[in-house]
Design an enzyme around this catalytic site. Structure first.
Site, PDB file in Angstrom:
ATOM      1  N   GLU A 105     -17.074  23.990  14.567  1.00  6.56           N
ATOM      2  CA  GLU A 105     -16.334  24.370  15.763  1.00  6.56           C
ATOM      3  C   GLU A 105     -16.487  25.823  16.194  1.00  6.56           C
ATOM      4  O   GLU A 105     -16.365  26.132  17.373  1.00  6.56           O
ATOM      5  CB  GLU A 105     -14.838  24.070  15.547  1.00  6.56           C
ATOM      6  CG  GLU A 105     -14.511  22.594  15.408  1.00  6.56           C
ATOM      7  CD  GLU A 105     -14.752  21.833  16.696  1.00  6.56           C
ATOM      8  OE1 GLU A 105     -14.292  22.277  17.763  1.00  6.56           O
ATOM      9  OE2 GLU A 105     -15.440  20.797  16.641  1.00  6.56           O
TER      10      GLU A 105
ATOM     11  N   SER B 253      33.947 -18.779  -4.896  1.00  4.20           N
ATOM     12  CA  SER B 253      34.621 -18.467  -6.157  1.00  4.20           C
ATOM     13  C   SER B 253      34.143 -17.173  -6.790  1.00  4.20           C
ATOM     14  O   SER B 253      34.735 -16.713  -7.767  1.00  4.20           O
ATOM     15  CB  SER B 253      34.430 -19.626  -7.144  1.00  4.20           C
ATOM     16  OG  SER B 253      35.091 -20.777  -6.670  1.00  4.20           O
TER      17      SER B 253
END
Length: 830
Positions: A90, A483
């Site tokens: 770059e 239960s």
């Protein structure tokens, strides 16, 4: 001569004027654009959107959440190899220029003149600093005005920041494709590696991407990607970052990428990860979740999570297959390219080793099947097809669930399958190429396992398949516990003067509800006369529980339900004591954890700690004070052990907690869960309670050892009858057993801790009185000041004036006495 000199003077004067005008124009132009420049100093306080990462308790990555998949790395943490690759690709003059590369601008200008009118995009000449200016402060507009602003900002940035800081901003902000921002995230997403593990060709490929990630896609544009990567490698040689020999070796690399999954990273953890995501989103906001860069350490144990998933799936499939085979998912044409047609069928991908297949050929004893083809990384179907076979043993279970042949075991494969059927199969262990027919269960459920002392959730599964339904049945489904709620009633009694040997009458009962008469029944339709509390909970006697609740009073039971976190606002109706209210599996498991830990309040949690992007702890679940934990000068042999100061609320007396735990051990040993085989299969001290709701619509079991609590429920999402015998002991308890068999396999058999003050006295389990010579006996737990009775009076047995009547001894079990139907439409709860 004079005229010549005058002419030269005019030229000089004119040139000077032109120069001054040009300088003035340029200065004016620069002044004009500089007025519109954004404030570059904001880069100093730059806080990019960083993804939140969630880890399991052992540090494995569980999930990542982000809008921009970015991990911010300081420049000191970026390897020099990666930095050199980006500089070569770059901005080769990065360390020499002051923000603008004038030679690069000249080359770009010449190229622009040559290509003028061709329609081609102008060649860029941006330095890394200019790219920082554009990415952070400007737009992507292609114009001369933007380039001028970019250049001005680049020069200002160079004066304000060091080269290393500029590189840090660039390498963390740059977009590199497939949702990756910055080199750290790109390294993970492309190669499933940290940046420190990148090889030369991998680093060069990442550096090739800023010019256009889509142009160099590793699957769709592979040749272009390799060419661009090799260009970067050549630039690195030119800039003397690497040797020619290293470059030639790197260019021979085939660019092997390993795409990283973006969902849950640990097998079977999807429900857990989604619950964590929802919690963070609600507690901190969506922006913080997806941009805040949180580091979340969860309580998940990956091994226990896999075991929980397998136990639940096996239990759901076991029940569903007993109900019969409902037929193929759908049918497709198997001539021609059947693979493409099968690929269009949506498959559940989180139920491995199940696979989607289509039946291609059938004989009496076998069927040939073809599997749904896989996809290449680029999305194309793999051309090579895979095949397998289903023998008669693979369809034996597939009795038709409806029709004339309902319940008939197939004698031929063709009685279960047809050509073109799209089905699920899984491999038969030890039989290469042989598979078994499967079907996705209609019934669902959830499982939760947690630490009773801290509330840390080890494992959570909210259904059969997350791909099928993201609704978490462990935390979001409101169901009747049946239960499984009864231990709260018995605990309230034991905490208020009752003992495990207290006797309650188990006989027909009528209650005027104001809107009718309710006649509660036991599940089996039988009554056993006067019976001890231990017998009542071991055998889950409904009528005994209702009578006990009447004696205690509903306000007290409601208070205990709130104290244990099962219900926020319990209703005062008497049916409430049989689990008629709605709650979640996680709340029920948390309540049982308080029995297990001696009565201390716990808050269930899926998260141990959350840190912000800077490593500061912003949340910690364990708030206990640790005195002596600081060892700044190092540990010494004479140092005393740290002390944990536990200020958590006590919701139940420790002796009561042990009594109810001991009674629930009896449920597992000889009660309603006795048939599940905990003692044989697990071989460790286990207590627990079954739960079956009215009309057998939900089946529950919550079991626990001294170090772990596990709860399961099974039921249809739209509640309906599970079938006669669809009880917690038959359906849910085996799932908990299978899980605990794996979870506790390598742990010692630790008995439940007996608190100080408890007396263990040998009693007759039927009468609750002291055991005589030769009588069956168990050790029963009694608090100080209590003991087994020499005689007793039963709750519910009174004379004509309503006074308790003393009984010499409980009668033996009696046959049903005038059984009456429940106003709820069934036989009650179990």
């Amino acid at each position: 001569m004079r005229l010549f000199l005058r002419f030269i003077g005019w030229i000089f004067a004119g040139g000077t004027i032109v120069f001054l005008v040009a300088v003035t124009a340029v200065a004016g132009l620069l002044w004009h654009f500089s007025k519109e420049l954004p404030e570059y100093s904001q880069l100093q306080d730059y806080e990019p959107a960083v993804m939140t990462r969630v880890h399991a308790a052992d540090g494995q990555l569980l999930a990542e959440y982000a809008r921009e998949r970015r991990l911010y790395l300081p420049i000191q943490a970026v390897p020099r190899l990666v930095i050199n690759a980006f500089i070569a690709a770059e901005d080769k003059s990065f360390y020499e220029h002051g923000g603008i590369d004038f030679s690069g601008i000249a080359r770009a200008g010449l190229a622009y003149i040559q290509n003028y009118g061709s329609g081609r995009r102008p060649q860029g000449a941006s330095t890394i600093t200019q790219q920082v200016a554009k990415n952070f402060l400007l737009t992507n507009e292609v114009s001369m005005a933007r380039k001028i602003k970019e250049a001005l900002l680049a020069m200002k940035i160079e004066r304000a920041f060091s080269k290393e800081k500029i590189l840090e901003l660039y390498l963390n902000e740059i977009y590199l494709g497939i949702g990756a921002y910055g080199v750290a995230a790109a390294s993970l997403l492309y190669f499933n590696k940290s940046v420190h593990e990148l090889t030369l060709p991998e680093a060069a490929y990442l550096a090739a991407l800023p010019k256009g990630p889509n142009n160099y896609h590793p699957f769709r544009r592979r040749d272009d990607a390799i060419a661009r990567r090799n260009y970067v490698i050549d630039r690195m040689v030119e800039d003397r970052f690497i040797t020619v020999q290293a470059a030639e070796e790197a260019k021979r690399d085939q660019l092997v990428t390993t795409a990283r999954a973006t969902g849950a990273q640990i097998a079977a953890s999807e429900y857990f990860a989604e619950e964590v995501r929802r919690y963070i989103n609600d507690k901190y906001s969506e922006k913080t979740l997806y941009e805040g860069g949180l580091s979340v350490r969860t309580t998940l144990d990956p091994n226990l999570q896999k075991a929980a998933r397998k136990a639940l799936v096996d239990g759901l499939v076991r029940y569903d297959e007993n109900s019969g085979y409902r037929g193929a998912l759908q049918k497709i044409e198997v001539t021609g390219d059947w693979g493409a047609r099968l690929a269009d069928v949506k498959a559940l991908n989180d139920i491995q080793p199940w696979r989607l297949a289509v039946v291609l050929e059938i004989s009496d004893q076998s069927a040939r099947i073809g599997f749904q083809p896989a996809r290449e990384p680029g999305g194309a179907l793999v051309k090579q097809r895979e095949y397998g076979a289903i023998g008669i043993e693979g369809v034996r279970w597939a009795k038709p669930a409806s029709g004339p042949a309902r319940g008939r075991v197939p004698a031929r494969v063709g009685q279960a399958l047809e050509v073109g059927d799209v089905i699920y199969v899984d491999p038969i262990e030890g039989r290469d190429g042989q598979f078994r027919l499967r079907q996705v269960p209609e019934v669902s459920g959830g499982i939760v396992a947690l630490d009773p002392n801290t509330g840390r959730v080890f494992a959570m599964v909210g259904g059969f398949s997350f791909d099928q339904s993201q609704f978490n049945r462990a935390t979001q489904a409101l169901r009747q516990p049946g239960s499984a709620f009864k231990p709260l009633v018995y605990a309230a009694a034991l905490d208020n003067g009752y003992t495990p040997s207290t006797v309650v009458l188990d006989a027909p009962l009528e209650i005027d509800t104001g809107s009718g008469v309710w006649r509660p029944e036991n599940y089996e339709g039988k009554f056993y006369g006067p019976s001890t509390l231990r017998f009542g909970i071991e055998r889950s006697r409904n009528v005994m529980t209702v009578r006990l609740a009447q004696d205690i009073g509903m306000p007290m039971i409601g208070e205990y339900a709130k104290r244990f976190g099962i219900y926020d606002n319990p209703t005062p109706y008497i049916s409430f004591v049989l689990g008629a209210g709605e709650t979640t599996l996680l709340k029920m498991v948390s309540a049982y954890a308080m029995f297990d830990n001696g009565g201390r309040k716990i808050t269930p949690t899926l998260i141990d700690r959350i840190q912000d992007r800077y490593g500061r702890t912003v949340y910690r679940h364990d708030q206990r004070e640790c005195r002596g934990c600081s060892a700044e000068s190092g540990w010494t042999d004479t140092q005393t052990e740290p002390t944990l100061v536990d200020r958590r609320e006590r919701v139940l007396d420790a002796m009561t907690a042990y009594q109810i735990t001991s009674m629930m051990e009896g449920v597992v040993q000889r009660g309603t869960a006795g048939g599940a085989g905990f003692q044989k299969e697990v071989g460790k001290p286990i207590a627990g309670k079954t739960g079956t709701t009215n009309d057998e619509k939900d089946a529950w079991f919550i079991g626990f050892s001294p170090e772990m609590v596990v709860g399961v429920y099974i039921g249809y999402d739209k509640p309906r009858h599970l079938g006669r015998g669809g009880t917690g002991g038959q359906l849910a308890a085996p799932i908990v057993r299978d899980f605990l068999k794996v979870a506790l396999a390598d742990r010692p058999a630790i008995p439940f801790r007996v608190p100080a003050g408890i007396k263990l006295i040998r009693v007759n389990p039927r009468t609750g009185m002291r055991a005589g010579p030769g009588e069956p006996s168990i050790f029963e737990a009694f608090k100080p000041g209590t003991a087994p009775p020499d005689g007793y009076s039963a709750i519910g047995v009174t004379d004509a004036d309503g006074r308790p009547v003393a009984q010499p001894e409980p009668p033996r079990a009696q046959p049903p006495q005038n059984p009456l139907p429940s106003i709820f439409g069934g036989r009650g709860l179990y």
